[in-house]
Each structure stands twice: as C-alpha cells, then as structure tokens.
Design a protein around this motif. Structure first.
Motif, PDB file in Angstrom:
ATOM      1  N   LEU A   9       4.535   1.115   3.867  1.00  0.00           N
ATOM      2  CA  LEU A   9       4.234   0.291   4.839  1.00  0.00           C
ATOM      3  C   LEU A   9       4.442  -1.285   4.364  1.00  0.00           C
ATOM      4  CD1 LEU A   9       1.477   1.939   6.732  1.00  0.00           C
ATOM      5  CD2 LEU A   9       3.753   1.684   7.384  1.00  0.00           C
ATOM      6  N   GLU A  10       4.681  -2.145   5.423  1.00  0.00           N
ATOM      7  CA  GLU A  10       4.664  -3.686   4.798  1.00  0.00           C
ATOM      8  C   GLU A  10       3.072  -4.039   4.721  1.00  0.00           C
ATOM      9  OE1 GLU A  10       6.045  -5.739   8.187  1.00  0.00           O
ATOM     10  OE2 GLU A  10       8.002  -4.757   8.263  1.00  0.00           O
ATOM     11  N   GLU A  11       2.856  -5.092   3.826  1.00  0.00           N
ATOM     12  CA  GLU A  11       1.632  -5.493   3.405  1.00  0.00           C
ATOM     13  C   GLU A  11       0.474  -5.785   4.477  1.00  0.00           C
ATOM     14  OE1 GLU A  11      -1.370  -6.622   0.796  1.00  0.00           O
ATOM     15  OE2 GLU A  11       0.713  -5.918   0.343  1.00  0.00           O
ATOM     16  N   GLU A  12       1.022  -6.248   5.600  1.00  0.00           N
ATOM     17  CA  GLU A  12       0.190  -6.513   6.776  1.00  0.00           C
ATOM     18  C   GLU A  12      -0.342  -5.333   7.188  1.00  0.00           C
ATOM     19  OE1 GLU A  12       0.282  -8.947  11.021  1.00  0.00           O
ATOM     20  OE2 GLU A  12       2.157  -9.067   9.722  1.00  0.00           O
ATOM     21  N   LYS A  13       0.743  -4.299   7.638  1.00  0.00           N
ATOM     22  CA  LYS A  13       0.499  -2.923   8.203  1.00  0.00           C
ATOM     23  C   LYS A  13      -0.512  -2.278   7.339  1.00  0.00           C
ATOM     24  CE  LYS A  13       4.419  -2.852  11.306  1.00  0.00           C
ATOM     25  NZ  LYS A  13       5.710  -2.257  11.640  1.00  0.00           N
ATOM     26  N   PHE A  14      -0.256  -2.235   6.089  1.00  0.00           N
ATOM     27  CA  PHE A  14      -1.079  -1.471   4.989  1.00  0.00           C
ATOM     28  C   PHE A  14      -2.545  -2.086   5.235  1.00  0.00           C
ATOM     29  CE2 PHE A  14      -3.040  -0.778   1.247  1.00  0.00           C
ATOM     30  CZ  PHE A  14      -2.659   0.666   0.720  1.00  0.00           C
TER      31      PHE A  14
END
Length: 274
Positions: A9-14
C-alpha cells in the motif's frame, strides 16, 4: 497473510489502516524481533502468525477497538491467543526507550530547551463501574470517564508527560496531585480550569474570566485570543492521539492498563513527529 497484502500500500493508506507510518512499523518489528528471540529460548508452541501479522493485529485493535473476539476471527486465532499477543506487544514496546515519554522530571531540568509548555486535560468515557460510581462520574460529560492530563512542548509539539485519574477529579486538582513541578524559567499556558496555578508556578498564563461586575475589556479579549491560539496545539495533539479509538471511544477493558496504552500511543506520536 494480512501483512503480505498491505505492505504494497501507499504510505498514506498504510497509515490510515494501521495508525502509524511504515517507518514506525518497521521500528516496532525490530524491537519485537529482539524480544521474540529471547522468548523462543524458553520453549512453548510456535506462534501461528508471523511477527508482522501479530503487530498488525495489535495495531488494528488499538486503532479500531473491536473486541478480542472479532479481531481473533479476522486473524484466524483463538480469542485467548489474540489477548496474550496484544498484551505481549504492548508490554514489550512500552519498555523500550524509544517508546517511553520523558516524564515529569524533565520539566525541572534547567538544561532542557523548553520555553513554553501547554497543559490540558481530556476525558475518555468508560463503562459504568460496579463500585464507586460517584468517583468516575464526570459532571462535564454526564457519564463515567477517565481523565488524562497531557503536557506538550510548544516548540517540538511532543508530549512530555501524562497523568491519569477518574473523571470526577478537577483539572487543577489533578495537576497538583500528579506531582508535576516545572522549572521557573519555563512558561506554562493553560485554560480557565487551572485557576490558582500562578500560586504554584508564577510564570504561567491563562485566560481571564469575566464576571458580572468586571466584564472583559478589549485588551482582555485580545489576550484571551492569543492564549487560545497557543493552546489549540495541545488540542491538536490530543486529537492525533485519539485517532486510536481505544482512547477515544468508550473504554471497555480493565482500567489499570489504560495509562499504559495512552502512553504507548503518545510515545508513538512523538516518534513520528521527530
């Protein structure tokens, strides 16, 4: 396994899913891995889940605050295993220096770079206790609560120390009973709930309250707005900590572990703003 699915996942979604940054997650894994090696030498059955999935289970519990039963069903383990795993992870992380708050003694040191600290209190609703209900009943929230005092450094936006009591206790009384003593050169800013703080710490500022005989002047209103703009940082920090629903929703667990969990989340917040 869950971690294999979310690690891409992308950093924001993680962070939205786990509540922490990927770098913080990796730091936690490193600490837990060292503790797990010491634990393996004592025998016992090998855990069904990998270390990453066990940490993910604990973070999801703190973040979403579902019951142990629902979390255990999602991860395919027993309810008792889920409880023991989360408890071990919390105890291991809070003992590490990277996840420890500086504590109240840091406010007395003259060599610290604290110029201005913000003091505020927040409340977390709890289930109605079977005994001593009056002690936990908050007149402000109209329900049983636990009260937490949070002291934040204005410059670094980091949480310095916390104190806990039942919801009936007044904010200023909590400050006096917490044993926090601040160096005279450090300025403190609080809300109107800390009337009388100037007698304990002369270098303090709080909004002026109006009365029927003494209404606020334009100068008083301007000073109150300036103090309010400074105090809002403390509210923002508390809001960041309360992204984890375990300290914002109605607390269902034993009250004796509430302080440990709040401090762990606060220390995680400190790590991520460095």
């Amino acid at each position: 396994m869950k971690y294999e699915q979310i690690k891409v996942l992308e950093e924001e979604k993680f962070r939205r899913l786990t509540g922490v940054k990927r770098s913080t997650f990796e730091k936690m894994i490193k600490i837990l891995n060292e503790a797990d090696k010491c634990k393996q030498g004592k025998g016992g059955r090998k855990p069904k889940l990998g270390l990453e999935d066990r940490l993910l289970m604990a973070l999801e519990y703190l973040r979403e605050y579902r019951t142990y039963f629902h979390v255990s069903r999602s991860d395919g383990v027993s309810e008792s295993t889920c409880y023991e795993t989360i408890k071990w992870i919390e105890n291991t992380l809070i003992k590490h220096p990277d996840f420890a708050l500086l504590g109240r003694k840091a406010l007395l040191k003259s060599d610290r770079e604290y110029e201005l600290v913000l003091i505020d209190a927040t409340e977390t609703p709890i289930e109605r206790p079977q005994k001593k209900q009056k002690q936990f009943y908050s007149g402000k929230k109209k329900r049983p609560t636990l009260k937490t005092q949070v002291i934040v450094d204005k410059k670094s936006k980091a949480v310095i120390c916390t104190s806990f009591t039942h919801g009936r206790r007044h904010d200023f009384r909590l400050f006096k009973e917490s044993g926090v003593r601040i160096h005279p050169e450090i300025k403190t800013v609080t809300d109107t709930g800390y009337q009388g703080l100037g007698k304990i710490h002369s270098n303090s500022a709080l909004p002026k309250k109006k009365t029927k005989k003494n209404p606020l002047t334009k100068e008083d209103k301007r000073n109150n707005r300036e103090l309010s703009s400074q105090r809002v940082l403390n509210e923002n920090v508390i809001g960041m900590i309360k992204r984890f629903k375990i300290v914002s929703d109605r607390y269902r667990n034993r009250r004796k572990r509430f302080g440990l969990r709040f401090n762990l989340i606060a220390a995680t917040y400190n790590m991520e703003i460095r």
